[in-house]
Design a protein around this motif. Structure first.
Motif, PDB file in Angstrom:
ATOM      1  N   HIS A 190       3.101   2.170   3.254  1.00  0.00           N
ATOM      2  CA  HIS A 190       3.926   3.375   3.100  1.00  0.00           C
ATOM      3  C   HIS A 190       2.998   4.573   2.926  1.00  0.00           C
ATOM      4  O   HIS A 190       2.200   4.623   1.993  1.00  0.00           O
ATOM      5  N   SER A 191       3.105   5.522   3.844  1.00  0.00           N
ATOM      6  CA  SER A 191       2.360   6.778   3.728  1.00  0.00           C
ATOM      7  C   SER A 191       3.337   7.924   3.509  1.00  0.00           C
ATOM      8  O   SER A 191       4.373   8.005   4.177  1.00  0.00           O
ATOM      9  N   THR A 192       2.987   8.834   2.613  1.00  0.00           N
ATOM     10  CA  THR A 192       3.880   9.957   2.336  1.00  0.00           C
ATOM     11  C   THR A 192       3.601  11.159   3.228  1.00  0.00           C
ATOM     12  O   THR A 192       4.484  12.004   3.401  1.00  0.00           O
ATOM     13  N   THR A 193       2.404  11.284   3.825  1.00  0.00           N
ATOM     14  CA  THR A 193       2.105  12.457   4.653  1.00  0.00           C
ATOM     15  C   THR A 193       1.470  12.117   5.989  1.00  0.00           C
ATOM     16  O   THR A 193       1.159  13.029   6.757  1.00  0.00           O
ATOM     17  N   ASN A 194       1.236  10.851   6.294  1.00  0.00           N
ATOM     18  CA  ASN A 194       0.536  10.511   7.525  1.00  0.00           C
ATOM     19  C   ASN A 194       1.095   9.214   8.100  1.00  0.00           C
ATOM     20  O   ASN A 194       2.193   8.806   7.763  1.00  0.00           O
ATOM     21  N   ASP A 195       0.310   8.553   8.956  1.00  0.00           N
ATOM     22  CA  ASP A 195       0.748   7.285   9.535  1.00  0.00           C
ATOM     23  C   ASP A 195       0.696   6.170   8.498  1.00  0.00           C
ATOM     24  O   ASP A 195      -0.216   6.134   7.664  1.00  0.00           O
ATOM     25  N   ALA A 196       1.616   5.255   8.599  1.00  0.00           N
ATOM     26  CA  ALA A 196       1.571   4.093   7.699  1.00  0.00           C
ATOM     27  C   ALA A 196       0.441   3.162   8.108  1.00  0.00           C
ATOM     28  O   ALA A 196      -0.369   2.748   7.287  1.00  0.00           O
ATOM     29  N   VAL A 197       0.371   2.831   9.393  1.00  0.00           N
ATOM     30  CA  VAL A 197      -0.706   1.995   9.946  1.00  0.00           C
ATOM     31  C   VAL A 197      -1.301   2.753  11.118  1.00  0.00           C
ATOM     32  O   VAL A 197      -0.583   3.118  12.056  1.00  0.00           O
ATOM     33  N   ASP A 198      -2.611   3.003  11.079  1.00  0.00           N
ATOM     34  CA  ASP A 198      -3.255   3.840  12.086  1.00  0.00           C
ATOM     35  C   ASP A 198      -4.498   3.143  12.621  1.00  0.00           C
ATOM     36  O   ASP A 198      -5.494   2.988  11.912  1.00  0.00           O
ATOM     37  N   ALA A 199      -4.431   2.681  13.885  1.00  0.00           N
ATOM     38  CA  ALA A 199      -5.569   2.041  14.542  1.00  0.00           C
ATOM     39  C   ALA A 199      -6.063   2.967  15.648  1.00  0.00           C
ATOM     40  O   ALA A 199      -5.306   3.337  16.542  1.00  0.00           O
ATOM     41  N   ASN A 200      -7.333   3.353  15.570  1.00  0.00           N
ATOM     42  CA  ASN A 200      -7.889   4.344  16.492  1.00  0.00           C
ATOM     43  C   ASN A 200      -8.934   3.705  17.395  1.00  0.00           C
ATOM     44  O   ASN A 200     -10.079   3.537  16.994  1.00  0.00           O
ATOM     45  N   LEU A 201      -8.532   3.374  18.618  1.00  0.00           N
ATOM     46  CA  LEU A 201      -9.488   2.845  19.587  1.00  0.00           C
ATOM     47  C   LEU A 201      -9.937   3.896  20.581  1.00  0.00           C
ATOM     48  O   LEU A 201     -10.858   3.666  21.354  1.00  0.00           O
TER      49      LEU A 201
ATOM     50  N   VAL B  67       0.847  -1.194   0.000  1.00  0.00           N
ATOM     51  CA  VAL B  67       0.000   0.000   0.000  1.00  0.00           C
ATOM     52  C   VAL B  67       0.879   1.239   0.000  1.00  0.00           C
ATOM     53  O   VAL B  67       1.744   1.399   0.875  1.00  0.00           O
ATOM     54  N   LEU B  68       0.665   2.108  -0.976  1.00  0.00           N
ATOM     55  CA  LEU B  68       1.330   3.409  -1.038  1.00  0.00           C
ATOM     56  C   LEU B  68       0.239   4.467  -1.068  1.00  0.00           C
ATOM     57  O   LEU B  68      -0.521   4.542  -2.029  1.00  0.00           O
ATOM     58  N   ALA B  69       0.152   5.279  -0.014  1.00  0.00           N
ATOM     59  CA  ALA B  69      -0.949   6.233   0.103  1.00  0.00           C
ATOM     60  C   ALA B  69      -0.429   7.602   0.511  1.00  0.00           C
ATOM     61  O   ALA B  69       0.610   7.724   1.177  1.00  0.00           O
ATOM     62  N   ILE B  70      -1.180   8.630   0.135  1.00  0.00           N
ATOM     63  CA  ILE B  70      -0.869   9.977   0.601  1.00  0.00           C
ATOM     64  C   ILE B  70      -1.226  10.094   2.074  1.00  0.00           C
ATOM     65  O   ILE B  70      -0.454  10.583   2.883  1.00  0.00           O
ATOM     66  N   ASP B  71      -2.400   9.626   2.446  1.00  0.00           N
ATOM     67  CA  ASP B  71      -2.841   9.615   3.833  1.00  0.00           C
ATOM     68  C   ASP B  71      -2.421   8.285   4.469  1.00  0.00           C
ATOM     69  O   ASP B  71      -1.458   7.670   4.028  1.00  0.00           O
ATOM     70  N   ASP B  72      -3.155   7.849   5.509  1.00  0.00           N
ATOM     71  CA  ASP B  72      -2.818   6.569   6.138  1.00  0.00           C
ATOM     72  C   ASP B  72      -2.831   5.453   5.092  1.00  0.00           C
ATOM     73  O   ASP B  72      -3.766   5.340   4.305  1.00  0.00           O
ATOM     74  N   ALA B  73      -1.822   4.614   5.138  1.00  0.00           N
ATOM     75  CA  ALA B  73      -1.801   3.480   4.218  1.00  0.00           C
ATOM     76  C   ALA B  73      -2.850   2.450   4.630  1.00  0.00           C
ATOM     77  O   ALA B  73      -3.608   1.948   3.802  1.00  0.00           O
ATOM     78  N   ILE B  74      -2.907   2.127   5.934  1.00  0.00           N
ATOM     79  CA  ILE B  74      -3.900   1.190   6.470  1.00  0.00           C
ATOM     80  C   ILE B  74      -4.515   1.834   7.702  1.00  0.00           C
ATOM     81  O   ILE B  74      -3.795   2.265   8.610  1.00  0.00           O
TER      82      ILE B  74
END
Length: 524
Positions: A359-370, A336-343
């Motif tokens: 791979h994120s270019t401007t944010n978190d690569a993996v972002d889990a929000n509990l 995954v290549l994303a501008i925002d969160d990749a996952i």
């Protein structure tokens, strides 16, 4: 034997023709579509040029629809009461407005890329959202991708997503390539638009088993616009503001959950973040967009069991894979290549055996929000909500390879789960990111069931080999990262790591040796 054959044929006729390979066969050819319908009971098919509309109340068996051919302006709208299977056989289908494959399904639909075939579904515009769906593939209920062929999903129009589903999305076996190239339809008004303008001060220690840092203060007030949020959130924010002002009068900082320094070798005693300059200020406000061009979006879960999945996005706010209620990567190769969160998920993200590069270019690569933003998340900045770390892991890694890379710099991370720990029981991990200074998301001594290290201050050089070596100088892992990042916080582990073992991370201009004295070890 003869009587048995007659009985089978009779049953076949009674059940509505289950012996047919496909109940409906559709071939697109330029501006037209040819339909062959083998089963007509409770199934209505209408054709207008290359627009095919199927309404099926058929539940005697799983409805089977085969699609093939080439069309630059066509669409299949499939409304089903029962289960269905859509077979793609060298299909090249483009829609000039809205989803070329629009599933109004009440039960699961399987999308199968048949063996040896190359298929493409493309949407070029998503302007008429009142009458069309803004994705290359849109599904109301569960959708499962499979087969041993290849499926390319291209979202080229502004506001167009690749795959969008209101229920679970599952993927196995096939090669699935998803790419979005359009722009968002605009940015939503952000009630937290000012960010923080000054610099953060010193820190204070915390002596309890859950580490909490405390900033000494900051140089300028945030600029908040409350005109676009609900009355309930305004009241919650006002309470946080009062707490914040009271703390400032008393000379304190504002609390923030997270991981800081080890203090004098004590594995439980932690010290908060030391002072660090912010320059012109950091924008903590998350940007929100209308009509985001996300790659794969599910309102529930995204599950990858096997196959080869590639997702690329190219617009601000465009996440790669988003499962609101979870992302579960059990196997296969996922890139995954994303501008925002990749996952991204507002729930737990699991890595159970897949080989993943996020791979994120401007944010978190993996972002889990509990953790809720106001009730204990960043609301904790202002004294509101629960300031304790959540004990439930938000990122769980049991196997496979997890390369999670954020190239933005502070405060974005490779693996981000805010105030929840990461649980690691197996797998090979190498994250790259900055985190909040020296406070990235990490496991605890209890959740690092496989020994894990956090390397602080590693300098990542673009495409330069990074090696992880054991005490005998044997290579455990080698990787390259496609960007440069100074003072990265990198979380690393391997099934070969052993408690008490000594290891080295080495690049051309960097070398750091360490011993895993604890389940979770911080290395400076």
């Amino acid at each position: 034997m003869k009587g048995h054959l007659i009985t089978v044929l009779a049953l076949t006729l009674i059940t509505g023709g289950v012996s047919h390979a496909e109940d409906i066969t559709i071939r697109f050819d330029g501006t037209t579509a040819t339909v062959k319908q083998n089963v007509k009971d409770s199934i209505s098919v209408t054709v207008d040029g290359a627009l095919v509309n199927i309404v099926s109340y058929y539940q005697a068996h799983k409805l089977s629809v085969q699609l093939s051919g080439t069309c630059n302006n066509g669409q299949l709208v499939l409304k089903t009461e029962g289960k269905a299977k859509v077979k793609l056989k060298d299909l090249q289908l483009t829609s000039q407005e809205g989803a070329p494959l629009w599933l109004k399904n009440k039960k699961k639909v399987e999308i199968v890329a048949t063996k040896g075939t190359n298929n493409t579904l493309c949407v070029t515009a998503c302007n008429d959202t009142a009458h069309h769906k803004a994705a290359a593939i849109w599904a109301k209920d569960k959708v499962a991708f499979s087969g041993s062929g290849t499926l390319h999903v291209l979202a080229q129009g502004d506001g167009c997503k690749g795959i969008c589903c209101k229920d679970d999305i599952s993927i196995e076996e096939l090669t699935l390539n998803v790419e979005t190239t359009g722009n968002n339809l605009g940015e939503k008004a952000n009630p937290f638009g000012g960010g923080f303008g000054g610099g953060f001060g010193g820190s204070a220690p915390s002596n309890d088993s859950i580490p909490r840092g405390r900033f000494g203060g900051f140089g300028g007030p945030p600029a908040f616009d409350l005109s676009h949020i609900s009355e309930e959130d305004k009241a919650r924010f006002e309470e946080m503001r009062k707490n914040f002002e009271e703390m400032m009068k008393n000379g304190g900082g504002f609390p923030m959950g997270g991981w800081g320094h080890h203090a004098e070798g004590d594995s439980t005693r932690q010290q908060g973040l030391g002072g660090f300059p912010m320059g012109g200020g950091i924008d903590f406000a998350k940007h929100k967009y209308n009509g985001t061009t996300k790659g794969i979006k599910s309102q529930k879960r995204v599950i990858v069991n096997s196959g080869r999945v590639s997702v690329v996005t190219s617009s601000p706010g465009a996440e790669g894979i988003e499962g609101k209620k979870g992302v579960i990567l059990n196997g296969g190769d996922v890139s995954v290549l994303a501008i925002d969160d990749a996952i991204n998920a507002n729930a737990v993200i699991e890595f159970n055996g897949a080989n993943v590069v996020a791979h994120s270019t401007t944010n978190d690569a993996v972002d889990a929000n509990l953790v809720d933003f106001f009730a204990g998340g960043f609301g904790g900045f202002f004294g509101g909500g629960n300031q304790e770390q959540n004990n439930d892991p938000a990122i769980i890694i049991t196997g496979g390879t997890v390369y999670a890379w954020s190239q933005r710099g502070m405060p974005e991370e490779g693996l981000d789960c805010d105030f929840s720990p990461i649980k690691i029981t197996g797998g090979k991990v190498f994250s790259v990111g900055a985190g909040m200074g020296e406070m990235p998301s990490v496991p605890t001594q209890d959740t690092a069931e496989q020994p894990t290290a956090l390397l602080l201050g590693i300098n990542i050089v673009k495409d330069e080999p990074i090696q992880v070596l054991d005490s005998k100088n044997q290579v455990i892992n080698t990787l390259t990262v496609p960007f440069a990042l100074q003072n990265s916080s990198s979380l690393i582990t391997s099934p070969l790591f052993q408690l008490g073992g000594s290891y080295t991370v080495k690049t051309q201009n960097y070398e750091k040796s360490f011993t895993l004295n604890d389940n979770f070890t911080i290395v400076r």
